[in-house]
Design an enzyme around this catalytic site. Structure first.
Site, PDB file in Angstrom:
ATOM      1  N   SER A 190     -12.498   8.961  -7.214  1.00 40.11           N
ATOM      2  CA  SER A 190     -11.737   7.293  -7.779  1.00 40.11           C
ATOM      3  C   SER A 190     -11.113   6.534  -6.121  1.00 40.11           C
ATOM      4  O   SER A 190     -12.198   6.374  -5.026  1.00 40.11           O
ATOM      5  CB  SER A 190      -9.985   7.222  -8.046  1.00 40.11           C
ATOM      6  OG  SER A 190      -9.959   6.430  -8.521  1.00 40.11           O
ATOM      7  N   ASP A 222     -17.076   4.203 -16.897  1.00 42.19           N
ATOM      8  CA  ASP A 222     -15.768   3.839 -15.941  1.00 42.19           C
ATOM      9  C   ASP A 222     -14.978   2.463 -16.309  1.00 42.19           C
ATOM     10  O   ASP A 222     -15.745   1.608 -15.762  1.00 42.19           O
ATOM     11  CB  ASP A 222     -16.086   4.278 -14.468  1.00 42.19           C
ATOM     12  CG  ASP A 222     -14.883   4.818 -13.539  1.00 42.19           C
ATOM     13  OD1 ASP A 222     -13.646   4.328 -13.953  1.00 42.19           O
ATOM     14  OD2 ASP A 222     -14.954   5.911 -13.527  1.00 42.19           O
ATOM     15  N   HIS A 228     -12.909   7.469 -17.105  1.00 38.42           N
ATOM     16  CA  HIS A 228     -12.646   7.294 -15.177  1.00 38.42           C
ATOM     17  C   HIS A 228     -13.304   8.698 -14.651  1.00 38.42           C
ATOM     18  O   HIS A 228     -12.921   9.703 -14.860  1.00 38.42           O
ATOM     19  CB  HIS A 228     -11.701   6.649 -14.635  1.00 38.42           C
ATOM     20  CG  HIS A 228     -11.425   6.709 -12.898  1.00 38.42           C
ATOM     21  ND1 HIS A 228     -12.491   6.197 -12.488  1.00 38.42           N
ATOM     22  CD2 HIS A 228     -10.215   7.320 -12.117  1.00 38.42           C
ATOM     23  CE1 HIS A 228     -12.100   6.065 -11.752  1.00 38.42           C
ATOM     24  NE2 HIS A 228     -10.402   6.267 -11.150  1.00 38.42           N
TER      25      HIS A 228
END
Length: 515
Positions: A228, A454, A484
């Site tokens: 991320s 995502d 995610h």
């Protein structure tokens, strides 16, 4: 999702871990003119997490009974003045479990946020990386401004409870004025309580901390696993120190070419896609979907619930109510992993029956609130790092003009993500740039993993990262999945590709697809 945290790069693990936290090392201070790269770390068994890290118990022992170890690395507060004041960067590690003669070095993790505590997240999810531990010491850290690493402090727990009860998708002038006023109060509290550290929590500062970490850990190259926001941090590191990059993986990839507005709009589309996929999944099952007869019916009922909550909140976790903002936040949290979809179904069922507890628990997890009412500093750190990084400052009038575009991208999440853009408007520190520079000519190959479903870091960002890193650096791998990130989905194809690169240096063919 609701203002203030712009979740352009929030990691599932960094938020879900707040339900089962684990720990860090300490300290602030100053130093004389010593070489911080020559320092020796004092590793000790990890204590319980601090309040800023989310609280809870000390991490459970590793398989075999070994304890997670924690230490504090001394780093300059201001990298432009390395002989000045220092701060403590909290570290955690699990020593390599395999044959010492085959140990590669340390594998450093950043799980995202920005604002997530790596010192709590790595032990909570350490079993997911057991294979990598056979040849690496697994290491993570609280980035500066986070957890035990000179944490940014803004409002107190009681003030945050009030703050998160506000309407983050204002519909009239009075609601807009209240949102702007509350944002200014929050930002002023950050300046009052953390003035010294706010100018020094940029991603470039954290990247320099990682190169110091590499040296202190005794590694010639930085082997790295970024998830991320951790992909943005990794990209900035590769730009600053391309020759120091070892084997690196970026998973759940931030688009480095976007400014804050473009990132928020992309995320509106990403969360809407994930909600669409949830609705399709629920109604395609053999048994009846308990929250709608068709995918469109599921979404229509959610829209009606949120509209009703804007007028009349439901009982939540006493004394707090489930507002439209909290419900939207809870829905967003549940879309970070397909494993959470069952909680979304239960939460919606419960809310339709007049009980908002499950959706509020999900919202609390996103905001870093524990069951005892204490908040970690993930919100404060998220805002501080984003605002120090991002140059654009958006006015309320500008946001109002953009609402049609955001609503077209997502009827559910559009307003919230549009209004999140005002979170930095009155910030005390100017933003560094429109977007990060991740060009990394001369770097070793970096495996870039994009997930087509995502919500938080939309799939298109992976290709943009590959292109921005430069020719011969980024190697793209696509995972056709939900949630995610990709590695923690347990997909065998993704994990095999990542493990083969990190453990044996085998670079997959760029364009490989796992489904």
């Amino acid at each position: 999702m609701p203002n203030p945290p712009r979740l352009r790069a929030a990691a599932l693990s960094a938020t879900a871990v707040l339900l089962s936290s684990v720990l860090a090392g300490c300290g602030d201070g100053s130093t004389d003119e010593e070489d911080v790269s020559a320092q020796n770390l004092s590793w000790k068994d990890c204590p319980a997490p601090s309040e800023a890290e989310g609280g809870g118990s000390a991490p459970s022992p590793l398989p075999g009974g070994e304890q997670w170890q924690c230490a504090t690395m001394k780093a300059p507060l201001d990298w432009a003045n390395p002989q000045g004041d220092t701060i403590g960067i909290a570290l955690v590690r699990a020593k390599a479990s395999g044959d010492p003669s085959r140990r590669i070095g340390s594998l450093v993790f950043n799980f995202g946020g920005p604002g997530g505590s790596g010192v709590t997240t790595l032990p909570a999810f350490g079993s997911d990386y057991a294979k990598l531990r056979t040849r690496y010491d697994l290491v993570s850290f609280d980035p500066r401004g986070v957890g035990r690493s000179a944490p940014v402090r803004c409002e107190n727990d009681q003030q945050l409870d009030t703050y998160f009860q506000q309407d983050a998708a204002p519909q009239d002038a009075a609601e807009r004025a209240a949102l702007i006023s509350n944002t200014r109060k929050f930002n002023a509290a950050c300046e009052k309580n953390s003035k010294k550290v706010l100018p020094h929590v940029r991603t470039t500062d954290a990247a320099r901390d990682m190169d110091l970490m590499r040296q202190v850990l005794g590694d010639d190259k930085l082997h790295y696993f970024g998830i991320s926001y951790g992909t943005e941090l990794g990209g900035v590191y590769a730009h600053l120190f391309p020759k120091n990059v070892g084997r690196a993986v970026f998973d759940g990839v931030v688009d480095p070419t976007q400014d804050a507005e473009q990132g928020a709009l992309g995320q509106a589309k990403g969360f809407q896609l994930a909600l669409d996929n949830f609705a399709e999944d629920c109604t395609s099952k053999v048994r009846d979907c308990p929250v709608g007869d068709t995918a469109q019916d599921v979404k229509d009922r959610i829209a009606k619930l949120l509209k009703d909550l804007d007028r009349k909140p439901l009982p939540g976790i006493p004394p707090r109510k489930l507002t439209q903002t909290a419900a939207t936040n809870g829905i967003a949290q549940s879309l970070y992993s397909k494993d959470f979809w069952e909680y979304l179904t239960e939460g919606l069922e419960q809310a339709y029956d007049g009980d908002g507890r499950i959706l509020m628990l999900l919202s609390d997890s996103m905001n870093g609130r524990s069951e005892n009412g204490q908040y970690s500093n993930i919100t404060a750190a998220n805002v501080a790092i984003n605002c120090a990084d991002d140059k654009p400052r958006y006015t309320a009038d500008y946001v109002r003009g953009k609402l049609p575009e955001f609503r077209a991208a997502s009827p559910v999440f559009g307003d919230f993500l549009a209004w999140s853009m005002v979170s930095c408007t009155d910030w005390a520190v100017p933003g560094a740039a429109d977007h990060p520079d991740v060009s990394a000519a001369g770097s070793a190959p970096i495996l870039v993993v994009g997930n087509t479903g995502d919500p938080a870091t939309p799939y298109e960002g992976a290709r943009k990262m590959v292109d921005a890193l430069g020719k011969g650096v980024g190697v793209e791998l696509t995972y056709k999945g939900q949630g995610h990130g990709a590695y923690d989905s347990k997909d065998r194809c993704v994990q095999a590709a990542v493990n083969d690169y990190l453990l044996d240096g085998k670079v997959p063919t760029t364009g490989t697809v796992c489904s």
